[in-house]
Design a protein around this motif. Structure first.
Motif, PDB file in Angstrom:
ATOM      1  N   GLN A  26     -18.659  16.800 -15.554  1.00 36.92           N
ATOM      2  CA  GLN A  26     -19.320  17.744 -16.444  1.00 36.92           C
ATOM      3  C   GLN A  26     -18.363  18.365 -17.454  1.00 36.92           C
ATOM      4  OE1 GLN A  26     -22.547  20.246 -14.722  1.00 36.92           O
ATOM      5  NE2 GLN A  26     -21.865  19.452 -12.738  1.00 36.92           N
ATOM      6  N   TRP A  58     -31.129  13.268 -20.704  1.00 34.87           N
ATOM      7  CA  TRP A  58     -30.426  14.385 -21.338  1.00 34.87           C
ATOM      8  C   TRP A  58     -30.634  14.346 -22.852  1.00 34.87           C
ATOM      9  CZ3 TRP A  58     -29.370  16.500 -16.865  1.00 34.87           C
ATOM     10  CH2 TRP A  58     -29.031  15.684 -15.795  1.00 34.87           C
ATOM     11  N   ARG A  61     -34.183  15.516 -23.910  1.00 35.11           N
ATOM     12  CA  ARG A  61     -34.319  16.968 -24.080  1.00 35.11           C
ATOM     13  C   ARG A  61     -34.135  17.361 -25.546  1.00 35.11           C
ATOM     14  NH1 ARG A  61     -30.285  19.801 -19.740  1.00 35.11           N
ATOM     15  NH2 ARG A  61     -31.160  19.005 -17.758  1.00 35.11           N
ATOM     16  N   TYR A 140     -24.673  18.717 -23.844  1.00 39.98           N
ATOM     17  CA  TYR A 140     -26.123  18.658 -24.064  1.00 39.98           C
ATOM     18  C   TYR A 140     -26.853  19.926 -23.656  1.00 39.98           C
ATOM     19  CZ  TYR A 140     -26.070  17.405 -19.093  1.00 39.98           C
ATOM     20  OH  TYR A 140     -25.853  17.402 -17.747  1.00 39.98           O
ATOM     21  N   ALA A 141     -26.405  20.602 -22.595  1.00 39.17           N
ATOM     22  CA  ALA A 141     -27.099  21.813 -22.155  1.00 39.17           C
ATOM     23  C   ALA A 141     -26.989  22.910 -23.204  1.00 39.17           C
ATOM     24  CB  ALA A 141     -26.546  22.284 -20.816  1.00 39.17           C
ATOM     25  N   GLN A 142     -25.804  23.109 -23.754  1.00 35.11           N
ATOM     26  CA  GLN A 142     -25.618  24.121 -24.787  1.00 35.11           C
ATOM     27  C   GLN A 142     -26.242  23.684 -26.110  1.00 35.11           C
ATOM     28  OE1 GLN A 142     -24.138  27.264 -24.246  1.00 35.11           O
ATOM     29  NE2 GLN A 142     -25.186  27.573 -26.201  1.00 35.11           N
ATOM     30  N   ASP A 172     -32.486  30.683 -17.091  1.00 34.62           N
ATOM     31  CA  ASP A 172     -31.169  30.194 -16.671  1.00 34.62           C
ATOM     32  C   ASP A 172     -31.137  29.959 -15.164  1.00 34.62           C
ATOM     33  OD1 ASP A 172     -30.340  30.398 -19.288  1.00 34.62           O
ATOM     34  OD2 ASP A 172     -29.187  32.248 -18.998  1.00 34.62           O
ATOM     35  N   ASN A 175     -33.254  26.853 -14.429  1.00 34.88           N
ATOM     36  CA  ASN A 175     -32.543  25.664 -14.910  1.00 34.88           C
ATOM     37  C   ASN A 175     -31.401  25.271 -13.986  1.00 34.88           C
ATOM     38  OD1 ASN A 175     -34.164  25.365 -17.160  1.00 34.88           O
ATOM     39  ND2 ASN A 175     -32.734  26.323 -18.578  1.00 34.88           N
ATOM     40  N   PHE A 179     -31.418  21.695 -12.272  1.00 33.18           N
ATOM     41  CA  PHE A 179     -30.347  20.742 -12.577  1.00 33.18           C
ATOM     42  C   PHE A 179     -29.681  20.251 -11.299  1.00 33.18           C
ATOM     43  CE2 PHE A 179     -25.804  19.935 -12.967  1.00 33.18           C
ATOM     44  CZ  PHE A 179     -25.821  18.857 -13.840  1.00 33.18           C
ATOM     45  N   ASN A 183     -32.685  17.311 -11.662  1.00 30.54           N
ATOM     46  CA  ASN A 183     -32.125  16.527 -12.770  1.00 30.54           C
ATOM     47  C   ASN A 183     -30.938  15.692 -12.308  1.00 30.54           C
ATOM     48  OD1 ASN A 183     -32.435  19.480 -14.860  1.00 30.54           O
ATOM     49  ND2 ASN A 183     -33.941  17.850 -14.600  1.00 30.54           N
ATOM     50  N   GLU A 229     -37.539  26.290 -22.516  1.00 23.86           N
ATOM     51  CA  GLU A 229     -36.473  25.321 -22.249  1.00 23.86           C
ATOM     52  C   GLU A 229     -36.552  24.784 -20.822  1.00 23.86           C
ATOM     53  OE1 GLU A 229     -32.708  23.273 -22.979  1.00 23.86           O
ATOM     54  OE2 GLU A 229     -34.009  24.338 -24.395  1.00 23.86           O
ATOM     55  N   ARG A 233     -36.543  20.720 -19.655  1.00 27.85           N
ATOM     56  CA  ARG A 233     -35.515  20.136 -18.783  1.00 27.85           C
ATOM     57  C   ARG A 233     -36.125  19.473 -17.550  1.00 27.85           C
ATOM     58  NH1 ARG A 233     -29.987  23.782 -19.172  1.00 27.85           N
ATOM     59  NH2 ARG A 233     -30.090  24.098 -21.433  1.00 27.85           N
TER      60      ARG A 233
END
Length: 347
Positions: A26, A58, A61, A140-142, A172, A175, A179, A183, A229, A233
């Protein structure tokens, strides 16, 4: 050089499974494109090109968020093919095998333009600075959050607020667990290198899917009464569940279509403009089954499952809520960005 499919798992000659538990890399390029340009890359329409593959969850999204917010004119999009080799994703869908804006054959070239000795996986999605041809970020998340919060000056009229301030803490939190257990959880099953690692990942995945089913039994969306969001996701994993994760990744306690609440929730989103019209089931299946040769050595792509059931009634409207809040649906995709209608049952 290594490459991956946006999983964070490096690929060398098609190898994805290592002994024991799957560990996702990551460490991404964390440079941000912001309204104030504090990292040296200010928000500027026409300057950046979003590189995606429709196969990758990813990247999917970013495709959805860009569509929902109406950023197509502000940020152009390059679509790589559904498969790649050990080096990089390629632009084999474009004439001559080159992206018409960046003029490159592989997204690898944009990474090396900025970092000649870039040591990590060459991933999508990635944002590229068109004037220099250099990758800006693959975080990708940001990236998707920044489309919602930094690019507001270029959102379409009626764009939804996918990351409302009063719900951000809850979004958050949701998510983070989605994740970890869903995910990434499907990859922890599929790339497990031991029975113990697989068993652990399998349990966490389906425990979380049960939790999500309970949460969504009484509310239409994951957080609040509009799409956020968090829904984006979760959707990109759910839409791939029956075509690839159930069989290819051994996530086979049940199919998505056998989990009534999540199946109705996923169909509700699929039939919402901006979601199903970004999904290319052909690319999804070709990618997973052709690229992961240590899991599927023959590269044979299954013909099923039947996808027509994605358009059946979901009856989720009875739970209230409105997908876009006070806003409006996005217009249809531009002709150059439409998914081949033979690849998906478009709503």
């Amino acid at each position: 050089m290594t490459a991956d499919n946006g999983t964070g798992q490096r690929q060398t000659g098609g190898k994805y499974v290592e002994p024991g538990e799957f560990k996702r890399d990551q460490n991404y390029i964390t440079t941000r494109i912001t309204a104030d340009g504090r990292d040296g890359y200010p928000v500027e329409p026409g300057r950046y090109r979003l590189v995606v593959s429709r196969a990758c969850p990813w990247a999917n999204r970013l495709i959805i968020v860009r569509r929902l917010l109406g950023l197509e004119e502000a940020i152009s999009m390059a679509v790589a093919g559904p498969t790649h080799d050990a080096r990089s994703w390629t632009f084999d869908l474009d004439p001559g095998g080159r992206d018409p804006v960046l003029g490159i054959e592989r997204i690898q070239e944009a990474y090396f333009a900025r970092y000649p000795d870039y040591p990590r996986g060459i991933t999508v999605p990635a944002m590229v600075d068109v004037p220099t041809g250099q990758v800006v970020t693959n975080d990708y998340a940001q990236m998707s959050l920044d489309l919602s919060t930094e690019w507001t000056a270029y959102h379409r009229p009626g764009a939804p607020d996918l990351y409302p301030e009063h719900l951000r803490a809850e979004i958050d939190e949701v998510n983070a667990v989605v994740f970890r257990d869903v995910n990434n959880g499907v990859y922890r099953c599929g790339f497990a290198g031991s029975q113990e690692a697989y068993d652990k990942a399998y349990g966490r995945l389906f425990d979380r899917l049960d939790w999500l089913s309970e949460r969504l039994a009484g509310q239409r969306y994951l957080v609040g009464d509009t799409i956020t969001e968090a829904d984006v996701r979760l959707f990109t994993t759910l839409v791939r569940f029956d075509p690839v994760y159930h069989g290819h990744f051994k996530c086979n306690r049940q199919k998505l279509s056998e989990m009534p609440v999540l199946w109705a929730y996923a169909r509700d989103l699929f039939q919402t403009p901006g979601f199903g019209d970004t999904v290319d089931f052909d690319h999804i299946k070709r990618h997973y089954y052709e690229v992961h040769r240590d899991i599927n050595p023959t590269g044979v792509v299954p013909l099923g499952p039947d996808l027509s059931n994605w358009l059946t009634p979901h009856d989720r409207e009875s739970l209230g809520g409105h997908p876009f809040g006070p806003g409006t649906p996005p217009p249809p995709p531009t002709p150059t960005e439409r998914v081949d209608p033979t690849h998906t049952p478009l709503p």
